[in-house]
Motif scaffolding. Structure first.
Motif, PDB file in Angstrom:
ATOM      1  N   GLU A 219      23.371  -0.138  90.370  1.00 45.06           N
ATOM      2  CA  GLU A 219      22.480   0.266  89.656  1.00 45.06           C
ATOM      3  C   GLU A 219      22.958   1.757  89.255  1.00 45.06           C
TER       4      GLU A 219
ATOM      5  N   GLU B 172      23.341  -4.937  81.988  1.00 43.39           N
ATOM      6  CA  GLU B 172      22.205  -4.721  81.296  1.00 43.39           C
ATOM      7  C   GLU B 172      21.891  -3.262  81.437  1.00 43.39           C
ATOM      8  N   ASP B 173      21.624  -2.749  79.994  1.00 45.11           N
ATOM      9  CA  ASP B 173      21.475  -1.070  79.755  1.00 45.11           C
ATOM     10  C   ASP B 173      23.016  -0.525  80.000  1.00 45.11           C
TER      11      ASP B 173
ATOM     12  N   ARG C  95      23.072  -2.773  86.257  1.00 38.96           N
ATOM     13  CA  ARG C  95      22.043  -2.461  85.615  1.00 38.96           C
ATOM     14  C   ARG C  95      22.082  -1.011  85.280  1.00 38.96           C
ATOM     15  N   ARG C  96      22.279  -0.448  84.280  1.00 43.50           N
ATOM     16  CA  ARG C  96      22.267   0.852  83.665  1.00 43.50           C
ATOM     17  C   ARG C  96      23.578   1.546  84.063  1.00 43.50           C
TER      18      ARG C  96
ATOM     19  N   THR D  58      27.584  -9.288  85.192  1.00 40.73           N
ATOM     20  CA  THR D  58      26.474  -9.500  84.327  1.00 40.73           C
ATOM     21  C   THR D  58      25.807  -7.789  84.217  1.00 40.73           C
TER      22      THR D  58
ATOM     23  N   ASP E 169      27.109  -5.110  93.663  1.00 44.34           N
ATOM     24  CA  ASP E 169      25.751  -4.969  92.587  1.00 44.34           C
ATOM     25  C   ASP E 169      25.325  -3.431  92.524  1.00 44.34           C
TER      26      ASP E 169
END
Length: 784
Positions: A611, A666-667, A642-643, A664, A609
């Motif tokens: 970021e 995003e951004d 994410r990012r 998954t 996970d």
């Protein structure tokens, strides 16, 4: 906006809609001045690429839809946050008399050297090379021209001279023949002035009495009568001083064991004693200043240089312990304590049975605290703590620890077991064997602050790799500015349930392969149920992997991670920067993974996970072979980003394979994916921005996929993908598809296709599968 419409030209815009590619011809402008104030670099790049659409007048009703979609995508995709770099260990300013040494590598820490030549000099019988001094120094005073020590005076002086006439009364004119005679009925404040010579007797020194020799080189108290626990010199009460002489004999040297005894041992050499050099026990107290302890123990019986037990307290200042058969300093028992500065423990050897051998050993709730120290060339181990024992080390070096002569095993710098604890501050551990720092047991722990662990060598007995730091069997390591360099195996290994690594500013550089097997270790390995929580980590130029987590229950939380220039070991030619496998979980916040070989980030049946993840410039296998992917997820692995920015990788920027594998996003921006390093020698494959293969699934929201060498996105062998609010631009092929029966509307949830030479192709050979090694880690040895 009017000034931006001055220069118009025709351009084709494309998107997937209702299962097919639609295009519109638009009149657009290349003037992009109006978005120079975009808030982030990624947004500026996107706006510059799509501004022509926002100010265009297209043929047909799609004009406003295209413009709004692109504006929404450009405004939404966010740049990853920058990584805060890890801080190196800081060992300077060096202690007085020490010198700074240049870093082993240009980007490594500066360390401190206790001796100008890099090692202590061999010294004479009455000399020692004290820590922080440039050469051998005399212990005590120069030998006087006469027989007796100089500077002694007063009515309470009793003189002793070997070979004096019988019947002496202790005056200068009629000295006693023996020290024992001078001690009879000696009152506190008495000074026993001992002339040059050798005195074969065991002496018991009353409270308040001083033994003062003529000089260390020519005044010796010894005992040819063997005894296991009674010393050549035994203080009987408070205020005893022993100075300016040599102690030896077939028994311990100085034993301060009477509960009320206190002693100062100053300018003394303890040589060739049996069992122990200096003992402090039973609540007694002693101070040793300018003391040499040498050649304690023998080939048939081990010994200790300084031995403290039973609540004894020992204070050391400027001491050298060398060539001990057994232990340099040992403390055990509740309340037993050693505190010292300028302490050197050199060239000790293990006992004949191989069971004992360390510079320092502390057990049973005793403590040892040492400042300005050097432990060099000792055998079996340097520092050992267990069963409540605690060692605290500040400003020093532990180096060249050697394997046991009995079986060539061990050679650790620090070993902590069963309730022990060791703390280091501004310390260098250099050229030790097997494991530099070893922590095992649920009640064992280390705290390493501003510590350098450098060039840990393989174990000579087994040829097993050399590990910088090993935490296992439930042990705990706390680090702050720890730098690990040049390990001949793993830099840091944390294995088995309950084992924990926590801290800040961890740097691992230049792990190396074994010369025999060509197998190299990882920068950091967390495995088999262990956990790690780290902030600011730099892993650079390591072999096999930068950071790997593997095994059920294994968990890593890391913030501000840099993994750079990981290279394949010479055995498997496989490597990756960051990897999770076998049900492990990694949570990463702000990470830069760049210039690694084979794969930047790999997830194999595990979870990452992330970021603010940047993966770029991945090289092919072996530096010139296939693969080179930015991210690869397989065997049911899961990746959440994410990012993210993925650029200048090879074969695939992001790839997923196998059923139940899910990515998954995003951004994210995926751009400039290139072909394999080995082209044209190997098949000209790869170059997709994002690939889903073999039943895997990728979901991306708010994204840009641009300027890849082959495909923007690729689906093959039942791979699936859902794309929402994004742009696929400037690729030779926008969508490469060989997954039959796939609903391409899933690629058209407010997605714009812009500037691709071909919008859709079903005639594209998919990226080949990739399988990472089932277990990339090298297991550390268990406790011995």
């Amino acid at each position: 906006m009017a000034s931006a419409t001055r220069y118009l030209k025709a351009r084709e815009i494309a998107r997937v809609r209702h299962g097919r590619i639609e295009t519109r011809k638009c009149w657009v402008s290349d003037d992009v001045d109006w978005f120079s104030s975009a808030k982030t670099p990624v947004v500026r790049r996107i706006l510059q690429a799509v501004a022509v659409v926002l100010i265009s007048a297209c043929e047909g009703p799609a004009t406003h839809f295209e413009g709004k979609s692109l504006a929404k995508t450009a405004a939404a995709v966010a740049d990853p946050a920058a990584v805060e770099p890890a801080h190196l260990a800081v060992l300077t300013p060096c202690p007085p008399g020490w010198s700074e040494t240049s870093a082993a590598v240009s980007d490594g820490p500066v360390t401190c050297e206790p001796w100008p030549g890099g090692a202590p000099e061999p010294c004479g019988v009455s000399e020692a090379n004290f820590v922080g001094q440039p050469a051998c120094a005399r212990i005590g005073t120069v030998c006087p021209a006469g027989d007796f020590p100089e500077g002694v005076s007063g009515f309470m002086v009793r003189y002793v001279r070997a070979g004096a006439s019988a019947g002496g009364n202790g005056t200068l004119a009629a000295p006693f023949q023996t020290v024992g005679a001078a001690l009879v009925n000696a009152a506190p404040g008495t000074i026993v002035a001992i002339a040059k010579g050798t005195y074969d007797e065991a002496v018991r020194v009353p409270a308040g009495v001083t033994l003062w020799g003529a000089c260390v080189a020519q005044t010796t108290l010894t005992s040819s009568t063997s005894h296991a626990i009674i010393g050549t010199v035994t203080p009987l009460g408070a205020g005893v001083t022993v100075r300016n002489l040599t102690v030896s004999g077939e028994r311990p040297g100085v034993v301060v064991g009477v509960p009320t005894a206190t002693a100062v041992i100053e300018d003394v050499a303890v040589l060739r004693t049996k069992g122990f050099g200096i003992v402090v026990a039973n609540g007694a107290q002693a101070t040793a200043r300018s003391v040499l302890v040498r050649n304690v123990g023998s080939a048939t019986q081990g010994g200790d240089g300084f031995h403290v037990e039973g609540g004894g307290t020992l204070t050391l200042a400027k001491v050298v312990v060398e060539q001990i058969v057994g232990l340099g300093i040992v403390a055990f028992g509740d309340g037993s304590r050693v505190e010292g500065s300028q302490v050197a423990i050199l060239h000790g050897v293990s006992t004949p049975d191989g069971l004992t051998g360390s510079a320092i050993e502390t057990t049973l709730n005793a403590t040892v605290t040492v400042h300005e120290f050097a432990f060099e060339g000792n055998e079996a181990g340097a520092v050992y703590a267990a069963t409540g024992g605690k060692v605290s080390l500040t400003d020093g070096v532990v180096r060249d620890t050697q394997p046991r002569t009995t079986d060539l095993g061990l050679g650790n710098a620090i070993a902590v077991l069963k309730g022990g604890r060791v703390e280091t501050t501004r310390t260098t551990l250099d050229r030790n064997h097997s494991i530099s720092v070893y922590v095992a047991d649920s009640t064992a722990s280390v705290q390493l602050t501003d510590t350098v662990v450098r060039e840990t060598l393989p174990e000579k007995r087994s040829g097993e790799p050399g590990f910088g730091l090993v935490v296992m069997s439930g042990g705990r390591a706390e680090v702050a500015r720890l730098t690990v360099q040049n390990s001949r195996g793993n830099g840091v290994s944390v294995h088995l349930p309950g084992s924990t690594l926590v801290g800040t500013d961890l740097t691992v550089l230049d792990t190396r392969e074994l010369a025999t097997t060509k197998v190299a270790g990882d920068g950091v390995s967390i495995a088999r149920g262990a956990t790690a929580q780290l902030t600011r980590v730099r892993l650079e130029r390591n072999r096999a992997s930068g950071l790997i987590a593997g095994g059920p229950g294994t968990s890593v939380e890391v913030a501000d991670l840099t993994v750079r220039s990981t290279s394949a070991d010479l055995s498997t030619r496989q490597s990756f920067g960051l990897g999770a496998q076998e049900h492990a979980r990694i949570t990463v916040r702000r990470a830069l993974v760049e210039q690694n070989q084979q794969v930047g980030v790999v997830v194999n049946g595990a979870v990452i996970d992330a970021e603010d993840l940047v993966v770029r410039d991945t090289r092919g296998e072996g530096g010139d072979g296939p693969v080179g992917r930015g991210v690869h997820v397989q065997q049911g692995g899961q990746l959440v980003v994410r990012r993210g920015l993925f650029e200048n990788n090879r074969e695939a920027g992001i790839s997923a394979i196998n059923a139940n594998t899910v990515i998954t996003l995003e951004d994210v921006v995926v751009q400039k994916t290139r072909r394999r390093d080995c082209v044209p020698r190997c098949a000209d494959e790869g170059g997709s921005g994002m690939a889903s293969l073999g039943g895997a699934h990728i979901a991306a929201r708010r994204f840009v996929i641009t300027s890849n060498v082959s495909c923007g996105v690729e689906l093959g062998d039942l791979g699936t993908m859902d794309l929402t609010q994004g742009m696929v631009s400037d690729n030779p092929i926008g969508v490469c598809m060989s997954s039959t029966g796939f609903d391409v509307n899933r690629l058209d949830q407010e997605v714009v296709y812009l500037g691709n030479a071909s919008k859709l192709s079903a005639d594209f050979f998919p990226v080949p599968s990739f399988t990472s090694p089932p277990n990339q880690t090298i297991d550390p040895p268990r406790a011995k």
